[in-house]
Design a protein around this motif. Structure first.
Motif, PDB file in Angstrom:
ATOM      1  N   PHE A  70       0.935  -1.800   0.022  1.00 22.97           N
ATOM      2  CA  PHE A  70      -0.339  -0.130  -0.122  1.00 22.97           C
ATOM      3  C   PHE A  70       1.335   1.299  -0.633  1.00 22.97           C
ATOM      4  O   PHE A  70       0.386   2.273  -1.340  1.00 22.97           O
ATOM      5  CB  PHE A  70      -0.993   0.515   0.649  1.00 22.97           C
ATOM      6  CG  PHE A  70      -2.167  -0.813   1.399  1.00 22.97           C
ATOM      7  CD1 PHE A  70      -2.991  -1.613   0.256  1.00 22.97           C
ATOM      8  CD2 PHE A  70      -2.612  -0.864   2.324  1.00 22.97           C
ATOM      9  CE1 PHE A  70      -3.583  -2.996   0.427  1.00 22.97           C
ATOM     10  CE2 PHE A  70      -3.953  -1.893   2.432  1.00 22.97           C
ATOM     11  CZ  PHE A  70      -4.282  -2.722   1.034  1.00 22.97           C
ATOM     12  N   TRP A 116      -5.274   3.180   1.343  1.00 25.13           N
ATOM     13  CA  TRP A 116      -5.886   1.906   1.917  1.00 25.13           C
ATOM     14  C   TRP A 116      -4.669   1.839   3.795  1.00 25.13           C
ATOM     15  O   TRP A 116      -3.264   1.952   3.086  1.00 25.13           O
ATOM     16  CB  TRP A 116      -5.326   1.190   1.264  1.00 25.13           C
ATOM     17  CG  TRP A 116      -6.772   0.886   0.427  1.00 25.13           C
ATOM     18  CD1 TRP A 116      -6.887   1.492  -0.654  1.00 25.13           C
ATOM     19  CD2 TRP A 116      -7.637  -0.228  -0.193  1.00 25.13           C
ATOM     20  NE1 TRP A 116      -8.002   1.447  -1.368  1.00 25.13           N
ATOM     21  CE2 TRP A 116      -7.905   0.684  -1.098  1.00 25.13           C
ATOM     22  CE3 TRP A 116      -7.204  -1.457  -0.065  1.00 25.13           C
ATOM     23  CZ2 TRP A 116      -9.307  -0.617  -1.894  1.00 25.13           C
ATOM     24  CZ3 TRP A 116      -8.289  -2.270  -0.180  1.00 25.13           C
ATOM     25  CH2 TRP A 116      -9.239  -2.026  -1.848  1.00 25.13           C
ATOM     26  N   LEU A 150     -13.606  -5.031   4.716  1.00 24.95           N
ATOM     27  CA  LEU A 150     -12.911  -3.599   4.354  1.00 24.95           C
ATOM     28  C   LEU A 150     -13.980  -2.028   5.267  1.00 24.95           C
ATOM     29  O   LEU A 150     -15.191  -2.479   4.986  1.00 24.95           O
ATOM     30  CB  LEU A 150     -13.275  -2.879   2.727  1.00 24.95           C
ATOM     31  CG  LEU A 150     -12.168  -4.602   2.112  1.00 24.95           C
ATOM     32  CD1 LEU A 150     -12.493  -3.958   0.529  1.00 24.95           C
ATOM     33  CD2 LEU A 150     -11.189  -4.038   2.568  1.00 24.95           C
ATOM     34  N   TYR A 170     -14.604   1.420   5.432  1.00 26.71           N
ATOM     35  CA  TYR A 170     -14.618   3.065   4.391  1.00 26.71           C
ATOM     36  C   TYR A 170     -14.688   4.119   5.635  1.00 26.71           C
ATOM     37  O   TYR A 170     -15.386   4.412   6.215  1.00 26.71           O
ATOM     38  CB  TYR A 170     -15.656   2.850   3.640  1.00 26.71           C
ATOM     39  CG  TYR A 170     -15.171   2.053   2.278  1.00 26.71           C
ATOM     40  CD1 TYR A 170     -14.640   2.050   1.741  1.00 26.71           C
ATOM     41  CD2 TYR A 170     -15.954   1.144   2.004  1.00 26.71           C
ATOM     42  CE1 TYR A 170     -14.684   1.365   0.136  1.00 26.71           C
ATOM     43  CE2 TYR A 170     -15.342  -0.254   1.221  1.00 26.71           C
ATOM     44  CZ  TYR A 170     -15.221  -0.270   0.148  1.00 26.71           C
ATOM     45  OH  TYR A 170     -14.951  -0.664  -0.476  1.00 26.71           O
ATOM     46  N   VAL A 218      -9.252   3.594   3.336  1.00 26.00           N
ATOM     47  CA  VAL A 218     -10.121   2.410   3.373  1.00 26.00           C
ATOM     48  C   VAL A 218      -8.974   1.859   3.850  1.00 26.00           C
ATOM     49  O   VAL A 218      -7.941   1.557   4.704  1.00 26.00           O
ATOM     50  CB  VAL A 218      -9.540   1.303   2.098  1.00 26.00           C
ATOM     51  CG1 VAL A 218     -10.716  -0.275   2.105  1.00 26.00           C
ATOM     52  CG2 VAL A 218     -10.642   2.106   0.546  1.00 26.00           C
ATOM     53  N   VAL A 242      -8.218  -2.419   5.795  1.00 22.37           N
ATOM     54  CA  VAL A 242      -8.446  -3.487   6.103  1.00 22.37           C
ATOM     55  C   VAL A 242      -8.219  -4.022   7.274  1.00 22.37           C
ATOM     56  O   VAL A 242      -6.945  -4.269   8.046  1.00 22.37           O
ATOM     57  CB  VAL A 242      -7.418  -4.212   4.976  1.00 22.37           C
ATOM     58  CG1 VAL A 242      -7.455  -5.498   4.434  1.00 22.37           C
ATOM     59  CG2 VAL A 242      -7.599  -2.931   3.364  1.00 22.37           C
TER      60      VAL A 242
END
Length: 371
Positions: A133, A140, A178, A180, A191, A193
């Motif tokens: 990332f 992210w 995920l 947001y 995002v 994770v």
């Protein structure tokens, strides 16, 4: 609202329009790219919005957001026809983004043979994502690591992140989530994770409960009971270790050997990690495919989520498996939720056998092409 609702955004995540009441469907399965679609009249105000370059969609069901993603395809017919918006979830990014040998270095300095990650499956997953990332410069991030899952090891050399990481999570029943981040105007800004451990649905589903519908099953003996791993070195200098699953051999009364090439592991690495992964892959399998029926005690979003575990006892199979969901909505029949457990039965479905063989072959070719 009980049905499917879709919120269309532009490529920056800015709100454009929300729609509902159309013929629509969604498929949600653990660690599989979620998908949904809706079909609108071609003269509806949403039609030109879904065909914008980079248009995105948020998918809601029973008032809860299920996933977000790109409107990948918009087949239609005219002049007085329909347009269908097909949405693929952002989980697909893990198949589109690659793990590099040296994620912190520019492309001209990918001098290592492999980037190796070791540790619990959650740790391996998050470390690999975090490094790539950062390399990609995408908004992210990963949630804090809790070290869940079994000890694993994997290596990247320009492989899709999901190719290497998703099977590790699946083996531990960990499901990717995920979350947001939106600003005060509702525009998506990031995002996060994470993975979640499954809950277990209380009780056991049997034919008497009325929840399982028709089903198919299969049982497969173990393909491996002991494994040799060949480590670093060449010829007489090469290191070998052997791990024997004695309980499996006693239970089945047989020996089946396997071999794993671990020559690309780092010096001093624990080769037993590779051995235990191979033994897990070679375990006996009990497969059950069944369509379940929603009842008052078995309701998606209330008593279970995608990826949760359910115990099923339908003779002669007793098994625990993860739950997937298919949702359809039509004007004639309203909303139908179809929970499912199990995977496509390779012994019964020729297409399934072909698809899985191609997937395995493709992963093998990708490995060969990166050496």
């Amino acid at each position: 609202m009980d049905g499917l609702r879709f919120v269309v955004d532009d490529k920056t995540g800015a709100y454009l329009r929300d729609v509902s009441g159309f013929d629509a469907q969604a498929v949600l399965a653990p660690n599989v790219i979620p998908a949904a679609e809706f079909t609108a009249p071609s003269d509806h105000a949403v039609a030109p919005l879904v065909t914008l370059d980079g248009a995105r969609c948020r998918v809601f069901f029973r008032g809860e957001e299920q996933f977000r993603g790109l409107i990948q395809e918009t087949p239609g017919e005219g002049p007085d026809g329909t347009v269908t918006a097909r949405v693929v979830g952002d989980l697909q990014c893990l198949w589109s983004w690659y793990g590099r040998q040296v994620p912190t270095a520019p492309i001209v300095n990918q001098y290592q043979d492999y980037r190796t990650y070791s540790g619990p499956s959650e740790t391996v997953f998050k470390n690999a994502l975090r490094e790539n990332f950062t390399r990609l410069g995408v908004p992210w991030t990963v949630a804090p690591d809790l070290g869940r899952g079994s000890q694993v090891q994997t290596q990247f050399r320009m492989h899709p992140l999901a190719d290497k990481l998703i099977p590790l999570l699946d083996a531990d029943n960990l499901t990717v989530v995920l979350t947001y981040i939106d600003d005060e105007n509702g525009r998506q800004t990031g995002v996060v994770v994470d993975v979640r451990e499954p809950d277990t649905v209380p009780g056991v589903l049997t034919l008497e409960t009325g929840i399982p519908d028709s089903y198919t099953y299969t049982r497969q003996a173990p393909t491996m009971t002991r494994v040799v791993v060949g480590g670093r070195g060449e010829g007489v200098e090469r290191e070998f270790i052997e791990v024997i699953h004695q309980a499996r051999e006693a239970e089945w009364g047989m020996i089946r050997e396997g071999f794993v090439d671990g020559r690309n592991t780092e010096e001093g690495a624990d080769l037993t990690v590779d051995a235990y992964e191979a033994l897990a892959d070679g375990a006996a399998r009990v497969g059950l495919n069944t369509t379940l029926v929603e009842t008052a005690r078995f309701v998606y979003g209330k008593t279970y989520q995608v990826g949760d575990l359910v115990s099923v006892d339908v003779a002669p199979v007793q098994t625990v498996q993860r739950i997937s969901v298919a949702i359809t909505e039509t004007a004639d029949e309203g909303v139908t939720v179809t929970p499912r457990i199990g995977e496509l039965d390779e012994t019964e479905d020729t297409d399934a056998r072909l698809w899985r063989a191609v997937a395995r072959l493709s992963r093998g070719i990708r490995d060969q092409g990166r050496r």
